[in-house]
Design a protein around this motif. Structure first.
Motif, PDB file in Angstrom:
ATOM      1  N   LYS A 120      -2.778  34.225  -7.623  1.00 28.41           N
ATOM      2  CA  LYS A 120      -2.443  34.711  -6.288  1.00 28.41           C
ATOM      3  C   LYS A 120      -2.555  33.618  -5.235  1.00 28.41           C
ATOM      4  CE  LYS A 120      -3.865  39.456  -7.329  1.00 28.41           C
ATOM      5  NZ  LYS A 120      -4.767  40.585  -6.962  1.00 28.41           N
ATOM      6  N   ALA A 121      -3.102  32.470  -5.628  1.00 27.22           N
ATOM      7  CA  ALA A 121      -3.209  31.311  -4.742  1.00 27.22           C
ATOM      8  C   ALA A 121      -3.092  30.055  -5.598  1.00 27.22           C
ATOM      9  CB  ALA A 121      -4.524  31.329  -3.977  1.00 27.22           C
ATOM     10  N   PHE A 122      -2.669  28.945  -4.965  1.00 25.70           N
ATOM     11  CA  PHE A 122      -2.329  27.763  -5.730  1.00 25.70           C
ATOM     12  C   PHE A 122      -2.965  26.507  -5.138  1.00 25.70           C
ATOM     13  CE2 PHE A 122       0.723  31.060  -6.290  1.00 25.70           C
ATOM     14  CZ  PHE A 122       0.955  31.068  -7.655  1.00 25.70           C
ATOM     15  N   THR A 133       6.814  29.473  -3.022  1.00 27.35           N
ATOM     16  CA  THR A 133       6.753  28.438  -1.988  1.00 27.35           C
ATOM     17  C   THR A 133       5.891  27.245  -2.382  1.00 27.35           C
ATOM     18  OG1 THR A 133       4.934  29.572  -0.860  1.00 27.35           O
ATOM     19  CG2 THR A 133       7.170  30.081  -0.126  1.00 27.35           C
ATOM     20  N   SER A 134       5.184  27.340  -3.484  1.00 22.89           N
ATOM     21  CA  SER A 134       4.269  26.264  -3.866  1.00 22.89           C
ATOM     22  C   SER A 134       4.953  24.907  -4.067  1.00 22.89           C
ATOM     23  CB  SER A 134       3.457  26.654  -5.104  1.00 22.89           C
ATOM     24  OG  SER A 134       4.281  26.907  -6.216  1.00 22.89           O
ATOM     25  N   PRO A 135       6.210  24.824  -4.554  1.00 24.76           N
ATOM     26  CA  PRO A 135       6.834  23.499  -4.698  1.00 24.76           C
ATOM     27  C   PRO A 135       7.026  22.756  -3.379  1.00 24.76           C
ATOM     28  CG  PRO A 135       8.001  25.117  -6.038  1.00 24.76           C
ATOM     29  CD  PRO A 135       7.066  25.886  -5.148  1.00 24.76           C
ATOM     30  N   LYS A 182      13.465  29.931  -5.705  1.00 24.04           N
ATOM     31  CA  LYS A 182      13.503  31.019  -6.684  1.00 24.04           C
ATOM     32  C   LYS A 182      13.867  30.495  -8.074  1.00 24.04           C
ATOM     33  CE  LYS A 182      14.433  35.064  -3.766  1.00 24.04           C
ATOM     34  NZ  LYS A 182      13.236  35.795  -4.228  1.00 24.04           N
ATOM     35  N   SER A 183      14.797  29.567  -8.140  1.00 21.10           N
ATOM     36  CA  SER A 183      15.199  29.056  -9.453  1.00 21.10           C
ATOM     37  C   SER A 183      14.079  28.234 -10.088  1.00 21.10           C
ATOM     38  CB  SER A 183      16.482  28.226  -9.335  1.00 21.10           C
ATOM     39  OG  SER A 183      16.291  27.107  -8.509  1.00 21.10           O
ATOM     40  N   ILE A 184      13.390  27.423  -9.291  1.00 15.54           N
ATOM     41  CA  ILE A 184      12.260  26.674  -9.846  1.00 15.54           C
ATOM     42  C   ILE A 184      11.200  27.628 -10.372  1.00 15.54           C
ATOM     43  CG2 ILE A 184      10.361  25.096  -9.300  1.00 15.54           C
ATOM     44  CD1 ILE A 184      12.238  23.696  -7.325  1.00 15.54           C
ATOM     45  N   THR A 185      11.000  28.731  -9.660  1.00 16.45           N
ATOM     46  CA  THR A 185      10.025  29.728 -10.105  1.00 16.45           C
ATOM     47  C   THR A 185      10.458  30.379 -11.413  1.00 16.45           C
ATOM     48  OG1 THR A 185       9.349  30.168  -7.832  1.00 16.45           O
ATOM     49  CG2 THR A 185       8.823  31.864  -9.464  1.00 16.45           C
ATOM     50  N   GLN A 186      11.746  30.538 -11.618  1.00 17.80           N
ATOM     51  CA  GLN A 186      12.215  31.106 -12.886  1.00 17.80           C
ATOM     52  C   GLN A 186      11.833  30.207 -14.060  1.00 17.80           C
ATOM     53  OE1 GLN A 186      15.937  33.037 -13.404  1.00 17.80           O
ATOM     54  NE2 GLN A 186      16.190  33.522 -11.234  1.00 17.80           N
ATOM     55  N   PHE A 187      11.653  28.922 -13.793  1.00 14.60           N
ATOM     56  CA  PHE A 187      11.161  28.017 -14.837  1.00 14.60           C
ATOM     57  C   PHE A 187       9.643  28.029 -14.911  1.00 14.60           C
ATOM     58  CE2 PHE A 187       9.687  23.725 -16.076  1.00 14.60           C
ATOM     59  CZ  PHE A 187      10.098  23.748 -17.407  1.00 14.60           C
ATOM     60  N   THR A 188       8.955  27.804 -13.792  1.00 12.63           N
ATOM     61  CA  THR A 188       7.507  27.616 -13.835  1.00 12.63           C
ATOM     62  C   THR A 188       6.744  28.902 -14.182  1.00 12.63           C
ATOM     63  OG1 THR A 188       7.334  27.945 -11.427  1.00 12.63           O
ATOM     64  CG2 THR A 188       7.557  25.682 -12.232  1.00 12.63           C
TER      65      THR A 188
END
Length: 345
Positions: A120-122, A133-135, A182-188
């Motif tokens: 829930k936090a990074f 939003t983390s990237p 969103k696309s980066i999140t689909q990977f990570t």
């Protein structure tokens, strides 16, 4: 014969990620594998479940390409994958702190990317609350990628095959910051590590059992370490001071909260794949598990914010240290580290 990964019924996704066992892993193309988010049977429900970011093969492929594309950085030398290397369980092997553009060195050790959908936090200080939003931190940090999202948007719009990849993933050649993230999140978020020996023992799979040394280490671990490194993620996601210094050179969590009580506190890291994620601690000061265990045995400093559970350290004799190391190595997920689905090429 195909082996299906266990899926929680509560997930909206209905198609499980399939692994081909009848072929060599290198022979299985991404197109032959239906990308889907899965929850191992020994894991709880995730915090992120793709409700507003529909997972697809095209979205995953786009996210992976962005993750490994060094051209997105200011000097075209650093990608997300530069600091998050798969062979090091998606951290940066042998680097105390992250290395970015122009050979700039950051101030903290690169955390591994694993089981992010349950967070829930990074970051070490918990400064970002959303996986999507983390990237942005890495993109904009002067010692990481050193650029900005609008510069990346302009580059992607003018660079093949990105417009076509965005169309395949999202139905339009429109490229904007939201779709990039969103696309980066689909990977990570698909980087799920849950097939270590430990997991197989917990799930009673394939006749897996601990050796006598591993079992002794597990017993010790539950007694001495699990209050912070809670199963099944081997972190409780809290922020604590573990007495590395009397006065921390890094303010840690207090940079986010502005609370003196959080000075020098950092997120408890996961121990999954710890055999591959050296060096250790937020500043990468320890290069071996022996150093880590020696710290807890006799090196804990009486810092002002020292966690109460460490006031007397964690006394361990030589035999106990070896047993705990034996157990920790059962947390290595070789399938995850070698899975070509996550590889750059």
């Amino acid at each position: 014969m195909l082996r299906k990964i266990a899926v929680f019924a509560m997930l909206a996704l209905s198609i499980a990620l399939m692994y081909a066992c009848s072929k060599n892993e290198d022979e299985v193309s991404q197109q032959e594998t239906k990308i889907a988010f899965t929850v191992p049977s020994n894991f709880p429900a995730p915090a992120y479940n793709f409700e507003d970011n529909k997972l697809s093969n095209a979205g995953f492929a786009l996210g992976k390409k962005l993750f490994y594309d060094a051209r997105l950085s200011a000097d075209k030398s650093v990608s997300c994958g530069s600091c998050h290397q798969q062979f090091a369980a998606f951290t940066q092997l042998d680097h105390k702190v992250s290395h970015g553009v122009n050979n700039c060195q950051g101030k903290r050790n690169t955390p591994p990317l694993v089981n992010l959908a349950w967070q829930k936090a990074f970051f070490w200080d918990g400064g970002v609350k959303n996986i999507e939003t983390s990237p942005l931190n890495a993109i904009t940090d002067a010692c990481e990628m050193g650029t900005d999202i609008q510069t990346i948007v302009a580059f992607l719009k003018a660079t093949a095959p990105y417009p076509d990849m965005f169309k395949q993933a999202f139905g339009s050649t429109e490229i904007n910051s939201q779709l990039i993230l969103k696309s980066i999140t689909q990977f990570t978020a698909i980087l799920v590590s849950a097939n270590s020996k430990y997991d197989q023992v917990m799930r009673k799979e394939n006749g897996a059992v601990f050796t006598a040394s591993e079992q002794a280490g597990y017993t010790l671990f539950k007694e001495k370490c699990s209050s912070c490194h809670a199963e099944p993620f081997f972190t409780d996601f809290s922020y604590r001071s573990n007495g590395l210094d009397l006065l921390s050179a890094d303010e840690g969590r207090s940079h986010i909260t502005s609370l003196q009580a959080d000075f020098g506190k950092f997120r408890v890291p996961t121990l999954r794949n710890i055999e591959y994620t050296s060096p250790y601690m937020h500043d990468g000061r320890f290069y071996s598990l022996d150093e880590v265990l020696n710290h807890y045995d006799s090196g804990v400093k009486a810092a002002e914010n020292l966690d109460a559970s460490l006031k007397s350290g964690i006394p361990l004799n030589s035999a106990q240290k070896e047993q705990i190391k034996a157990f920790l190595k059962t947390l290595t997920d070789h399938e995850f580290i070698k899975n070509t689905l996550f590889s750059e090429s």
